[in-house]
Design a protein around this motif. Structure first.
Motif, PDB file in Angstrom:
ATOM      1  N   UNK A  78       0.778  -1.504   0.045  1.00 51.61           N
ATOM      2  CA  UNK A  78       0.301   0.389  -0.460  1.00 51.61           C
ATOM      3  C   UNK A  78       0.905   1.210  -0.316  1.00 51.61           C
ATOM      4  N   UNK A  79       0.285   2.433  -0.432  1.00 52.31           N
ATOM      5  CA  UNK A  79       0.917   3.688  -0.485  1.00 52.31           C
ATOM      6  C   UNK A  79       1.324   4.107   0.839  1.00 52.31           C
ATOM      7  N   UNK A  80       2.168   5.097   1.666  1.00 49.53           N
ATOM      8  CA  UNK A  80       2.367   5.544   2.318  1.00 49.53           C
ATOM      9  C   UNK A  80       3.135   6.603   2.561  1.00 49.53           C
ATOM     10  N   UNK A  81       2.378   7.377   1.502  1.00 49.78           N
ATOM     11  CA  UNK A  81       3.059   9.031   1.609  1.00 49.78           C
ATOM     12  C   UNK A  81       3.926   8.594   0.857  1.00 49.78           C
ATOM     13  N   UNK A  82       4.802  10.253   0.574  1.00 46.62           N
ATOM     14  CA  UNK A  82       6.903   9.749   0.040  1.00 46.62           C
ATOM     15  C   UNK A  82       6.740   9.110  -0.592  1.00 46.62           C
ATOM     16  N   UNK A  83       7.927   7.908  -0.430  1.00 45.55           N
ATOM     17  CA  UNK A  83       8.584   7.122  -1.130  1.00 45.55           C
ATOM     18  C   UNK A  83       8.593   5.824  -0.375  1.00 45.55           C
ATOM     19  N   UNK A  84       7.327   5.545   0.806  1.00 42.13           N
ATOM     20  CA  UNK A  84       7.294   4.840   1.898  1.00 42.13           C
ATOM     21  C   UNK A  84       6.384   3.629   1.255  1.00 42.13           C
ATOM     22  N   UNK A  85       6.663   2.640   0.850  1.00 37.82           N
ATOM     23  CA  UNK A  85       5.355   1.876   1.195  1.00 37.82           C
ATOM     24  C   UNK A  85       4.796   0.575   1.849  1.00 37.82           C
ATOM     25  N   UNK A  86       3.621   0.846   2.538  1.00 37.81           N
ATOM     26  CA  UNK A  86       3.495  -0.120   3.657  1.00 37.81           C
ATOM     27  C   UNK A  86       3.215  -2.377   3.292  1.00 37.81           C
ATOM     28  N   UNK A  87       3.811  -2.289   3.276  1.00 35.87           N
ATOM     29  CA  UNK A  87       3.669  -4.178   3.469  1.00 35.87           C
ATOM     30  C   UNK A  87       2.324  -5.122   4.199  1.00 35.87           C
ATOM     31  N   UNK A  88       1.745  -5.342   3.988  1.00 29.99           N
ATOM     32  CA  UNK A  88       0.510  -5.917   4.694  1.00 29.99           C
ATOM     33  C   UNK A  88       0.855  -7.446   4.429  1.00 29.99           C
ATOM     34  N   UNK A  89       0.796  -7.905   3.240  1.00 28.30           N
ATOM     35  CA  UNK A  89       1.207  -9.380   3.647  1.00 28.30           C
ATOM     36  C   UNK A  89       2.038  -9.538   3.274  1.00 28.30           C
ATOM     37  N   UNK A  90       2.278 -10.911   2.948  1.00 27.99           N
ATOM     38  CA  UNK A  90       2.887 -11.865   2.625  1.00 27.99           C
ATOM     39  C   UNK A  90       3.152 -13.629   2.573  1.00 27.99           C
ATOM     40  N   UNK A  91       3.056 -14.565   1.240  1.00 31.45           N
ATOM     41  CA  UNK A  91       2.540 -15.938   1.407  1.00 31.45           C
ATOM     42  C   UNK A  91       3.709 -16.469   2.819  1.00 31.45           C
TER      43      UNK A  91
END
Ligand code: ADP
Ligand code: MG
Length: 606
Positions: free
Chosen positions: A499-512
């Protein structure tokens, strides 16, 4: 203001020649095509100085009537077309009536010909477009054409010619293409009076391949034959071990004509996907036969490319049949024994045959999806019929435990029969099989197994996704963040939630969850690097495959990881269950077989 004027004939033929005649080999190609169209069963070729000095082609075809000799050199004069409709059902190699005019415009040509039913033949010369009168010629039935001093009147073009050996290489290539396209044809080639090739009419296609490409290629060929509607495909494909650094050894013929075709070349490469390292190319000789009105051959100056009426179907036919043929072979890399004795190949065992699925016509999955039980806060537990990927305890310490990662899936695998396998150098597993001694690369095999599991679970909608209780933030460059978000849907399908989290930061919310205890951040960063390395956006299918293999590679055990006997047993057991365990997703072999026969021979037991 410059005025418009009609160009003189001599200039027009030079312009036309510029398109068709690039070098001596192009002259040879055109002359050979004419001889074939004339129904010849034998063609003898002589070239001097790579064809730059002289090219002579002598055939035993139908010949040309003496009255027609001057016409043979006229532009757009042909015996092969009557009207425009014929253009769409071409059964001959030539049809534009341009070749002899072009060659006569840039060389010194002597044409001698005699139809079999005439008591005497006739001769004409054409030097730079200037025709001589026709005179009598007393030769054998057939046609004899000699082209001397190519480009003698276009010094700039002559300067563009390469060394004699390079030009001779192109001449041999033109010769090879024809010899492969027309089994049954007797062909000879001499250079500066010396014998280069003699291809008897009786030489089969496989014989011819051996003659031109050596025993190494000839002995690694698998015949292929398929049909789809009015289209027939036959030929040979080579074992992946025969791979090359470029695609030159992928020969395609359509209705007896050698062609280049990017799309079909791609189909071949795709069919070998997973069996070749990146940047390596398969060897294949494919012959397509289809009704003349299914293919337009009038789209390229030297007729080296064609346009199919149904290119999609052709792609599917080539991909599907090559893939299927490969799947019928046991492709476990065989130990190359340095003995002169030819080791017999072990018969493919059913458990070792590949299971491959063409994307065009998805077949049913070979193995039923494993029932998956999820326990809250716990990793996926697969049923004993398909054990989960081993996430050895020894690995747990190797990776930092992420905040909300699941505990390691259980390693004890009920029902796994202990195998006679040992680990060497913390990298290889050695075991006894019915065929001999198998050496497994633990990382490559595990990677392949994880790849197949990921693929199957995604395909059947049973991919276990682990939601992060506290999403992780990932800092990227602006470009990286944008690129990653562009591919967000594909990543979500693979279980990677971003998910976008503002600026150049992304949020990783899930993984296999299949990644086990590998920090998901590391995998996401590898994905970001991968996306950044692509100049053009990859196709969805490519992206998917590449991401799958990337995740598999990151989650697999490494060379250097010690494994417990249980882990070894589980890895070996899963080898039997995975679809294509012979090569890792990057195309490296996962195992080498030292066959019983090879061992016996090497120790001089037999
Ligand atoms: P195309 O092959 O497109 O018809 P070319 O310029 O190559 O045009 O040849 C012109 C014509 O000369 C052919 O249509 C054919 O009738 C005749 N011809 C050329 N070479 C031969 C040959 N080796 N044997 C018989 N006829 C030939
Ligand atoms: Mg021709």
């Amino acid at each position: 203001m410059p005025r418009i004027q009609q160009l003189p004939h001599s200039v027009i033929t030079k312009i036309a020649a510029g398109e068709v005649i690039e070098r001596p080999a192009s002259v040879l190609k055109e002359l050979l095509e004419n001889s074939v169209d004339a129904g010849s069963t034998r063609i003898d070729i002589d070239v001097d100085a790579g064809g730059t000095e002289m090219i002579r082609v002598v055939d035993n075809g139908c010949g040309i009537a003496s009255d027609d000799l001057p016409l043979a050199f006229a532009s757009h004069a042909t015996s092969k077309l009557q009207n425009a409709d014929d253009l769409f059902r071409i059964g001959t190699l030539g049809f534009r009536g341009e070749a002899l005019a072009s060659i006569g415009g840039v060389g010194q040509v002597t044409l001698q010909s005699r139809p079999a039913d005439r008591p005497c033949g006739a001769e004409i010369t054409c030097h730079g477009g200037d025709l001589s009168p026709v005179k009598a010629w007393n030769g054998a039935p057939g046609t004899r054409i000699e082209v001397r001093h190519l480009f003698y009147n276009t010094p700039v073009r002559r300067k563009f010619l390469r060394t004699i050996s390079t030009e001779m290489g192109h001449v041999c290539e033109a010769f090879t293409r024809l010899a492969l396209a027309r089994p049954g044809l007797y062909l000879t080639l001499r250079h500066n009076g010396k014998h280069v090739y003699e291809v008897p009419a009786s030489a089969s296609l496989r014989d011819r391949l051996g003659l031109f490409f050596g025993a190494e290629v000839r002995d690694q060929l698998y015949p292929i034959e398929a049909e789809h509607g009015a289209v027939a495909l036959r030929g040979f494909i080579a074992d992946p071990a025969c791979e090359r650094g470029n695609a030159k050894m992928q020969y395609l013929f359509v209705n007896g004509r050698w062609i280049r075709d990017r799309s079909l070349g791609h189909a071949i490469q795709e069919a070998y996907r997973g069996l070749l390292m990146t940047g390596r190319y398969a060897v294949a000789f494919l012959f397509l036969e289809l009704p003349p009105d299914h293919v337009d051959v009038n789209v390229h100056p030297t007729k080296a490319e064609v346009r199919f009426r149904d290119g999609h179907a052709m792609y599917g036919l080539v991909f599907g049949s090559v893939r299927q043929r490969l799947s019928a072979e046991n492709l476990t890399a065989k130990l190359k024994v340095t003995s002169t004795l030819d080791a017999p190949q072990p018969p493919p065992s059913p458990s070792d045959s590949l299971w491959l699925q063409p994307p065009v016509a998805p077949a049913s999955t070979p193995l039923p999806p494993p029932p998956v039980i999820t326990t809250p806060g716990n990793g996926p537990i697969a049923s004993p019929s398909l054990p989960p990927p081993p996430a050895p305890a020894s690995l747990a310490s190797a990776f930092e435990q992420p905040a909300a990662a699941p505990p390691i899936p259980p390693l004890s695998l009920p029902g796994v029969v202990p195998v006679n396998a040992i680990q060497l150098h913390n990298a290889y597993l050695v075991l006894e099989t019915a065929e001999g001694m198998l050496v497994i690369d633990q990382h490559a095999l595990h990677e392949r197994i994880l790849f197949e599991q990921l693929k199957r679970r995604i395909g059947t909608g049973t991919l276990e996704v682990q939601q992060l209780l506290i999403p992780e933030t990932v800092e990227l460059s602006a470009e990286q963040a944008a690129r990653t978000l562009e591919h967000r849907d594909a990543l979500v399908d693979l279980g990677l939630g971003v998910e976008p989290f503002g600026g150049n930061t992304l949020l990783l919310t899930s993984y296999p969850a299949i990644l086990g205890n590998r920090p998901p951040q590391t995998v996401l960063k590898a994905v970001v690097d991968y996306l950044g390395s692509k100049e053009r956006p990859p196709t969805r299918e490519h992206l998917f495959n590449d991401l799958l293999s990337l995740m598999a590679c990151h989650s697999a055990v490494r060379a250097g990881d010690p494994l417990t006997p249980d882990e070894i047993a589980s890895l070996v057991a899963q080898r039997q269950l995975a679809n294509d365990t012979h090569h890792c997703p990057h195309g490296r072999p996962t195992a080498l077989l030292f066959s019983r026969q090879d061992l016996d021979r090497q120790f001089r037991r037999v």
